[in-house]
Design an enzyme around this catalytic site. Structure first.
Site, PDB file in Angstrom:
ATOM      1  N   MET A  94       0.842  -1.199   0.000  1.00 60.91           N
ATOM      2  CA  MET A  94       0.000   0.000   0.000  1.00 60.91           C
ATOM      3  C   MET A  94       0.874   1.245   0.000  1.00 60.91           C
ATOM      4  O   MET A  94       1.738   1.391   0.871  1.00 60.91           O
ATOM      5  CB  MET A  94      -0.894   0.017   1.244  1.00 60.91           C
ATOM      6  N   GLY A 182       1.462   4.118   4.487  1.00 59.91           N
ATOM      7  CA  GLY A 182       2.256   3.202   3.677  1.00 59.91           C
ATOM      8  C   GLY A 182       2.619   1.933   4.424  1.00 59.91           C
ATOM      9  O   GLY A 182       3.199   1.981   5.499  1.00 59.91           O
ATOM     10  N   SER A 183       2.283   0.773   3.867  1.00 58.67           N
ATOM     11  CA  SER A 183       2.525  -0.469   4.590  1.00 58.67           C
ATOM     12  C   SER A 183       2.282  -1.649   3.662  1.00 58.67           C
ATOM     13  O   SER A 183       2.253  -1.504   2.444  1.00 58.67           O
ATOM     14  CB  SER A 183       1.621  -0.549   5.824  1.00 58.67           C
ATOM     15  N   ARG A 184       2.068  -2.824   4.273  1.00 58.92           N
ATOM     16  CA  ARG A 184       1.947  -4.055   3.495  1.00 58.92           C
ATOM     17  C   ARG A 184       1.094  -5.060   4.267  1.00 58.92           C
ATOM     18  O   ARG A 184       1.075  -5.056   5.493  1.00 58.92           O
ATOM     19  CB  ARG A 184       3.360  -4.606   3.264  1.00 58.92           C
TER      20      ARG A 184
END
Length: 259
Positions: A94, A182-184
């Site tokens: 993301m 922002g990440s995953r």
């Protein structure tokens, strides 16, 4: 909307930031006019980042839904580190322009939640799955399949929020967490799961089907099962004709052998 999160459109995690940005922008506007522009830009950015729109949720029992918006960065057979079994791994990255609330990919019961401290490397990298701060939800689906979905912090994201716990029941599309900026998310599925996405695909949370989990015979549609039973109990006219012809042939063969 769902019972745990009755406030769509703007995520509650962003309310303090958006409210503060709006108040500061108005204050600077009254004092300094155009010098307030950067504050307004920040407020608009916060509004788009914390958006959390309601969406239609596919109800196919075999479908495993994407828990977030983003881009597919991994589709591979891998080891689920939380269950120590082989699995189909699908990872979604993301960026700051994606919706960042996490939602359950299937109807399931949470069996365990595991939090790991870690680093904050770029979530787009493979090593983020094992080195970054992360929070794993281990669950069993309504059809009895074991799945794992993991929130992974990124380079900017420094706070993982998870609102579920062991024993909780999650409906597909139900909101269970959030990661800021922002990440995953990594999803581990049984090895017989059939991936419906490829690396580079853009996915939409709860609308995109990541994979399909085949149902066993015992989990098949009861209507189909009933139809099968009825067919077995009441053979068609064609089947009856075939069986009668076979009986006549068998009788004729026996007569020849007697002669």
């Amino acid at each position: 909307m769902n019972r745990l999160y009755p406030h769509p459109i703007i995520a509650r995690e962003g309310w303090p930031i958006i409210g503060g940005g709006l108040a500061l922008s108005l204050l600077v506007s009254m004092c300094c006019g155009w010098w307030s522009l950067p504050f307004w830009v920040f407020t608009v950015f916060a509004l788009q980042f914390f958006r959390d729109p309601a969406r239609e949720i596919p109800q196919n029992p075999e479908a495993v839904l994407s828990p977030v918006d983003g881009r597919i960065v991994v589709v591979e057979r891998a080891r689920d580190p939380y269950r120590d079994v082989d699995a189909l791994k699908i990872s979604i990255f993301m960026n700051v322009f994606n919706v960042h609330s996490q939602k359950s990919p299937a109807d399931c019961t949470v069996t365990k939640v595991v939090y790991n401290k870690g680093k904050f490397v770029n979530a787009d990298l493979d090593k983020a799955s094992t080195e970054n701060e992360r929070n794993a939800v281990l669950a069993t689906t309504a059809s009895g399949r074991e799945i794992t979905f993991v929130q992974v912090a990124g380079l900017v994201a420094r706070r993982i929020l998870c609102y579920t716990q062991a024993g909780a029941k999650l409906s597909r599309g139900e909101r269970y967490g959030f990661i800021r900026f922002g990440s995953r998310v990594d999803v581990y599925l049984p090895v017989d799961a059939q991936a419906q996405v490829a690396i580079g695909d853009k996915v939409t949370g709860v609308k995109t089907v990541l994979a399909r989990l085949p149902l066993t015979d015992s989990q098949a549609d009861p209507v189909s099962q009933a139809a099968s039973v009825e067919t077995a109990a009441n053979p068609s006219a064609e089947q009856q004709q075939i069986e009668a012809a076979a009986a006549k042939i068998q009788a004729a063969v026996q007569d020849v052998l007697k002669d």
